[in-house]
Design an enzyme around this catalytic site. Structure first.
Site, mmCIF file in Angstrom:
data_model
loop_
_atom_site.group_PDB
_atom_site.id
_atom_site.type_symbol
_atom_site.label_atom_id
_atom_site.label_comp_id
_atom_site.label_asym_id
_atom_site.label_seq_id
_atom_site.Cartn_x
_atom_site.Cartn_y
_atom_site.Cartn_z
ATOM 1 N N HIS A 84 48.339 20.585 65.301
ATOM 2 C CA HIS A 84 46.925 20.775 65.929
ATOM 3 C C HIS A 84 45.893 19.796 65.446
ATOM 4 O O HIS A 84 44.940 19.577 66.210
ATOM 5 C CB HIS A 84 46.440 21.857 66.034
ATOM 6 C CG HIS A 84 46.105 22.802 65.112
ATOM 7 N ND1 HIS A 84 46.831 23.435 64.311
ATOM 8 C CD2 HIS A 84 44.673 22.867 64.166
ATOM 9 C CE1 HIS A 84 46.134 24.119 63.229
ATOM 10 N NE2 HIS A 84 44.826 23.611 63.432
ATOM 11 N N ASP A 220 54.075 23.646 63.482
ATOM 12 C CA ASP A 220 52.691 23.026 63.733
ATOM 13 C C ASP A 220 52.434 21.858 62.540
ATOM 14 O O ASP A 220 51.867 21.977 61.339
ATOM 15 C CB ASP A 220 51.725 24.190 63.527
ATOM 16 C CG ASP A 220 50.238 23.837 64.053
ATOM 17 O OD1 ASP A 220 50.159 22.378 64.056
ATOM 18 O OD2 ASP A 220 49.551 24.561 64.098
ATOM 19 N N SER A 652 43.369 24.352 58.023
ATOM 20 C CA SER A 652 44.515 23.515 58.895
ATOM 21 C C SER A 652 44.872 22.369 58.268
ATOM 22 O O SER A 652 44.308 21.712 58.035
ATOM 23 C CB SER A 652 44.126 23.416 60.418
ATOM 24 O OG SER A 652 43.789 24.428 60.954
#
Length: 719
Positions: A84, A220, A652
């Protein structure tokens, strides 16, 4: 460095924080925090964690693209981060003919790597304590005067410590709510290239349904590379550039993990507010979060309706949709957890204790009463601000139209600006806007948010005459068809969509023509109403809130001077530590610490928008063709795992590192039970969700056939 350590001595006398709570500045761990890390399992020295003079883990951890974290994993500048985080670059590289977002992509050689324009990597060089310089400049000032002076002095310090010619970037970060100021100095590299990404059905497996949830089965990750000029300097993209030779790269462990193993996460957490007051918690629960969630819900609904119709539209809207959806669910969950765990009541108790201590101390005794008054003054206008940001300007058309305000100013004011240059900039922005715009969904968004503003915002705060005019031309203001007709006329007649009209306006720019454009008139009505009547209230509240927050935390630290405290996250380098750990979220429910490929196949729904899988993955998984990445204990492929680490947005892509300093996974999410973490860390339920590095490498190697990427890594294998 000694100066910096001395400035923080009063913060490091004793460790009383909850287990695993804390996003610590790695350069200021203190002996007792470091000792606690060792007690939990760490086998590295402090200098191996962070050193100015020698290569250390901190040299492998980067700011990736301004909002995420990445890590260097090879001596040729290879970067691992989240899918992402690379989503926009993957989308930009894709087309209908070469849909890397859908199909995945792996460069089999460096020549195949794709330039990712706009991406950059910042490496931390050093930090300096500038607290005295800042405090001397704002002495005796408060509220808006202090805020204005702070902005000025911080800008000056940033400029003094930056060197554009050498790509040196400096950013002052206020810590402990403005009681400390550090300047972080970075080396920026702008030549970043896409090396690999799994298909979206892997990288986003589970979609919004599984977002912020455990169990989670999402791969991810994405892979990039940072390049430098041949003489070893940062540069913009050039085909002559060569891979970066980093100071340090992380070794990668495929040994596996077990419940209780030590886990450490480095990264750049974006923002927390752990010292928030009861007033702020109430504001979030009652107004800010519900408003944001409702407005984003509407935007997502109309975007999704179009995305599911056409692969080209899905590709066009994918990045914006993902960004909006992520924090739609977060703020909904945050509200529920704040209520569930009675955070408001906890804050009240803390404030009562503070007030008892502050009695008779002039600097502190009126803080809470002044804060209450500040919130009372701001609260009537606070929903208006959310509806402007998330509603009115949640429409891409209206957001672009609002950007033309600068052009209007230049047209109506003498010496208002260089009209030619402003028009040139507007033309460039219009090209970008049109490339990303989906008119059908956006028209629905304008109609819906205009109606929501009418229904939900105090009528006294509406733009004067706006809704009366709309009623006269289009009908009943309680009828959604009124707003649909209005939006249809706007989209059908604005020059922003009409090249002929836009070019004619460029040939003869005129304020009256701009002001009469229906999209600009809409944007201008709401923007000028906000700027002219309510923006000042927000600025006044913001300055007061920041100043009182600084004094409150100063008082808290004086009230308990022996307690060690970490500063709130400010998108500066932090390290958190904890353990791989299972948990029991509610009565009779136990969550294991890993998810496996078995669970991926159990969730698999062929053709589903969120739970589809590539046929090759299903084939390999059914054959249990996991190669060296198999977990021997389970005879399966571990996909994800959870730890007790304290993280937040910005983390992240952060490396999850074992006791020996080896990469075992990438952090990418938190769990729903602890979504109050920006304000209150929950030591019992907080979990960080990480993609297991073995799944990452399996996807690259076995699924993607890119063993060349794996061959770059220093793999630590089971003996």
């Amino acid at each position: 460095m000694k100066k910096l350590l001395i400035a923080f001595l009063f913060l490091v006398f004793a460790f009383r924080s909850f287990a695993d709570e804390g996003m610590w500045l790695p350069m200021l761990l203190g002996e007792q925090v470091y000792a606690n890390m060792v007690k939990r399992g760490l086998k590295l020295t402090k200098e191996q964690l962070y050193s100015i003079n020698k290569a250390s883990i901190k040299d492998a951890v980067i700011i990736f693209g301004g909002g995420c974290t990445g890590e260097i994993v090879s001596n040729e500048g290879l970067i691992f981060t989240n899918h992402h985080c690379g989503y926009e670059a993957i989308t930009a590289a894709s087309s209908i003919e070469h849909n890397y977002l859908h199909d995945g992509f792996y460069a089999k050689s460096k020549q195949e790597e794709i330039p990712a324009q706009g991406l950059y990597a910042d490496f931390l060089i050093k930090i300096e304590d500038v607290t005295k310089e800042v405090e001397d400049s704002v002495k005796g000032l408060s509220d808006m005067d202090r805020a204005a002076k702070l902005q000025s002095v911080i800008s000056s310090i940033n400029k003094l410590n930056s060197d554009e010619s050498k790509s040196i970037i400096a950013r002052v970060s206020p810590l402990f709510k403005g009681n400390q100021f550090l300047v972080f100095i970075y080396q920026r590299y702008n030549d970043i290239r896409l090396v690999g990404a799994p298909p979206e059905s892997v990288g986003k497996f589970g979609g919004d349904t599984d977002n912020w949830e455990w169990p989670r089965h999402t791969g991810d990750f994405s892979v990039f590379r940072v390049y430098m000029s041949k003489d070893g300097k940062p540069s913009n993209y050039s085909p002559d550039d060569v891979p970066l030779k980093p100071k340090y790269s992380l070794p990668v462990s495929i040994k596996g993990l077990k419940d209780g193993d030590y886990a450490m996460i480095y990264g750049y957490p974006g923002g927390t507010n752990r010292y928030e007051t009861s007033y702020g918690v109430k504001q979030k629960i009652d107004i800010d979060n519900p408003s944001l969630v409702n407005l984003r819900d509407v935007r997502l609904k109309f975007m999704f309706n179009e995305m599911k119709k056409n692969p080209a539209i899905k590709l066009q809207l994918a990045s914006d949709y993902a960004s909006i959806a992520n924090y739609w669910k977060f703020y909904d969950g945050e509200t529920k957890q704040l209520v569930k765990y009675h955070i408001y009541d906890q804050k009240i108790t803390q404030e009562e204790d503070f007030q008892k201590w502050a009695k008779g101390k002039p600097e502190f005794e009126n803080i809470l009463s002044d804060w209450s008054k500040a919130y009372d003054a701001w609260r009537p206008y606070s929903k208006h601000r959310v509806y402007i940001a998330e509603g009115v300007f949640g429409s891409p058309l209206i957001a672009f139209a609002a950007s033309l305000q600068r052009l209007e100013y230049a047209l109506v004011k003498q010496n208002g600006g260089d009209i030619k240059k402003i028009l040139e900039a507007a033309n460039e922005e219009r090209k970008k806007f049109l490339a990303d715009e989906n008119k059908i969904s956006d028209e629905e968004i304008v109609a819906a948010t205009t109606m929501m503003f009418y229904a939900d915002i105090d009528k006294n705060q509406h733009p004067i005459g706006f809704y009366e005019s709309l009623k006269g031309s289009f009908g009943d203001l309680k009828d959604e068809n009124t707003y649909k007709k209005y939006a249809s006329l706007m989209f059908g007649n604005t020059m922003i969509f009409d090249d002929a009209k836009w070019n004619a306006f460029n040939s003869n720019p005129d304020a009256t023509a701009l002001q009469s454009d229906p999209a600009y008139a809409h944007a201008s009505a709401f923007l000028k109403n906000w700027q002219g009547k309510y923006l000042y209230y927000y600025q006044q509240f913001n300055a007061k809130n920041n100043d009182l927050g600084r004094l409150y935390l100063k008082g808290i630290m004086q009230m308990d001077p022996k307690k060690i405290r970490y500063p709130d996250a400010t998108f500066t380098m932090r390290v958190s530590y904890g353990n791989v750990k299972s948990y029991n979220p509610r009565d009779a429910v136990h969550y294991d610490y890993v998810c496996t490929m078995k669970g991926v196949l159990e969730k698999y729904i062929p053709g589903d928008y969120e739970f589809d899988l590539p046929p090759k993955l299903v084939e390999l998984a059914n054959k249990k063709d996991f190669g060296q990445y198999v977990d021997k204990q389970r005879n399966d492929l571990v996909v994800t795992f959870i730890t007790t680490n304290d993280i937040t947005g910005g983390n992240s892509g952060s490396p999850v590192i074992n006791a020996d300093g080896q990469l075992i996974g990438l952090a990418f999410d938190g769990n729903y039970e602890a979504l109050s973490h920006k304000i209150a860390f929950d030591p019992m339920y907080n979990r960080t969700i990480c993609v297991d590095i073995r799944y990452v490498l399996w996807c690259i190697d076995k699924l993607g056939g890119a063993s060349n990427i794996v061959n770059e890594l220093k793999l630590m294998k089971q003996q």
